[in-house]
Design a protein around this motif. Sequence first.
Motif, PDB file in Angstrom:
ATOM      1  N   ALA A 182       0.840  -1.202   0.000  1.00  0.00           N
ATOM      2  CA  ALA A 182       0.000   0.000   0.000  1.00  0.00           C
ATOM      3  C   ALA A 182       0.874   1.251   0.000  1.00  0.00           C
ATOM      4  O   ALA A 182       0.570   2.226  -0.697  1.00  0.00           O
ATOM      5  CB  ALA A 182      -0.937  -0.010   1.195  1.00  0.00           C
ATOM      6  N   ALA A 183       1.972   1.231   0.752  1.00  0.00           N
ATOM      7  CA  ALA A 183       2.889   2.374   0.778  1.00  0.00           C
ATOM      8  C   ALA A 183       3.555   2.565  -0.579  1.00  0.00           C
ATOM      9  O   ALA A 183       3.728   3.694  -1.048  1.00  0.00           O
ATOM     10  CB  ALA A 183       3.942   2.180   1.864  1.00  0.00           C
ATOM     11  N   LEU A 184       3.909   1.471  -1.226  1.00  0.00           N
ATOM     12  CA  LEU A 184       4.498   1.542  -2.559  1.00  0.00           C
ATOM     13  C   LEU A 184       3.520   2.179  -3.537  1.00  0.00           C
ATOM     14  O   LEU A 184       3.888   3.036  -4.334  1.00  0.00           O
ATOM     15  CB  LEU A 184       4.900   0.145  -3.042  1.00  0.00           C
ATOM     16  N   LEU A 185       2.270   1.781  -3.470  1.00  0.00           N
ATOM     17  CA  LEU A 185       1.251   2.350  -4.349  1.00  0.00           C
ATOM     18  C   LEU A 185       1.103   3.843  -4.083  1.00  0.00           C
ATOM     19  O   LEU A 185       0.994   4.642  -5.019  1.00  0.00           O
ATOM     20  CB  LEU A 185      -0.088   1.632  -4.144  1.00  0.00           C
ATOM     21  N   GLU A 186       1.137   4.237  -2.812  1.00  0.00           N
ATOM     22  CA  GLU A 186       1.013   5.653  -2.480  1.00  0.00           C
ATOM     23  C   GLU A 186       2.191   6.443  -3.047  1.00  0.00           C
ATOM     24  O   GLU A 186       2.019   7.547  -3.564  1.00  0.00           O
ATOM     25  CB  GLU A 186       0.928   5.849  -0.970  1.00  0.00           C
ATOM     26  N   ASP A 187       3.391   5.872  -2.987  1.00  0.00           N
ATOM     27  CA  ASP A 187       4.565   6.537  -3.549  1.00  0.00           C
ATOM     28  C   ASP A 187       4.455   6.690  -5.063  1.00  0.00           C
ATOM     29  O   ASP A 187       4.861   7.701  -5.627  1.00  0.00           O
ATOM     30  CB  ASP A 187       5.848   5.759  -3.222  1.00  0.00           C
ATOM     31  N   GLU A 188       3.906   5.689  -5.721  1.00  0.00           N
ATOM     32  CA  GLU A 188       3.820   5.695  -7.181  1.00  0.00           C
ATOM     33  C   GLU A 188       2.662   6.529  -7.705  1.00  0.00           C
ATOM     34  O   GLU A 188       2.782   7.179  -8.731  1.00  0.00           O
ATOM     35  CB  GLU A 188       3.691   4.251  -7.706  1.00  0.00           C
TER      36      GLU A 188
ATOM     37  N   ILE B  49       0.827  -0.024 -10.361  1.00  0.00           N
ATOM     38  CA  ILE B  49       2.180   0.538 -10.285  1.00  0.00           C
ATOM     39  C   ILE B  49       2.978   0.234 -11.546  1.00  0.00           C
ATOM     40  O   ILE B  49       3.963   0.902 -11.818  1.00  0.00           O
ATOM     41  CB  ILE B  49       2.955   0.092  -9.020  1.00  0.00           C
ATOM     42  N   VAL B  50       2.550  -0.753 -12.335  1.00  0.00           N
ATOM     43  CA  VAL B  50       3.249  -1.058 -13.579  1.00  0.00           C
ATOM     44  C   VAL B  50       2.606  -0.364 -14.790  1.00  0.00           C
ATOM     45  O   VAL B  50       3.103  -0.491 -15.903  1.00  0.00           O
ATOM     46  CB  VAL B  50       3.361  -2.585 -13.835  1.00  0.00           C
TER      47      VAL B  50
END
Length: 189
Positions: A3-9, A53-54
């Motif tokens: 979820a944090a990765l998605l927020e960053d992206e 994210i991709v």
Amino acid sequence: MLAALLEDEHAYTAEHSTSVVEIACAVAEECGLPEAVRERVALAALLHDVGKIVVPTEILDKPGPLTPREFELVKRHTLSGAAIIVGTDPELAEIAAIVRASHERFDGRGYPLGLAGEEIPIEARIVFVCDAYDAMTSRRAYRRPWPEALALAELHRSAGTQFDPQVVDALTAIVRRQRRRRSDLAEPH
């Protein structure tokens, strides 16, 4: 972490996922589902768009209609998301299967597998309806948010074809109760 990765992206997608979690948990409870199912709904709702994210941001934020090629890229986000989830933690295979099925239509014309009706996990049917509702009632790069009543009317129009009618009914009951509460609070006593 995902979820944090998605927020960053893509911050908008992360905010959308958080809203979908809230709505989906309420719908799962309205449907009277057991706690274990409600927990899967919450986790799948949080991660349902992680595969985006991709997808290039310029496609996700495109202000106009997508080309057929762009739409095919976006449609693959369920498969990408499932792969990312399992790749991160194989114990989340059940959540990955829900994410993979989160764009399957009740009539079998969805993607990626063409599942229909009860073949689609209830968790995925809930996420799909709540995802659509939040998307309709939120501002998008290509349009303004729809009023609640219009979004509910669209869900009902598509109940039985695109969406599980029981899930649509559960969401409608929740939205109507919330509307009554807001109205009651707004009235002077």
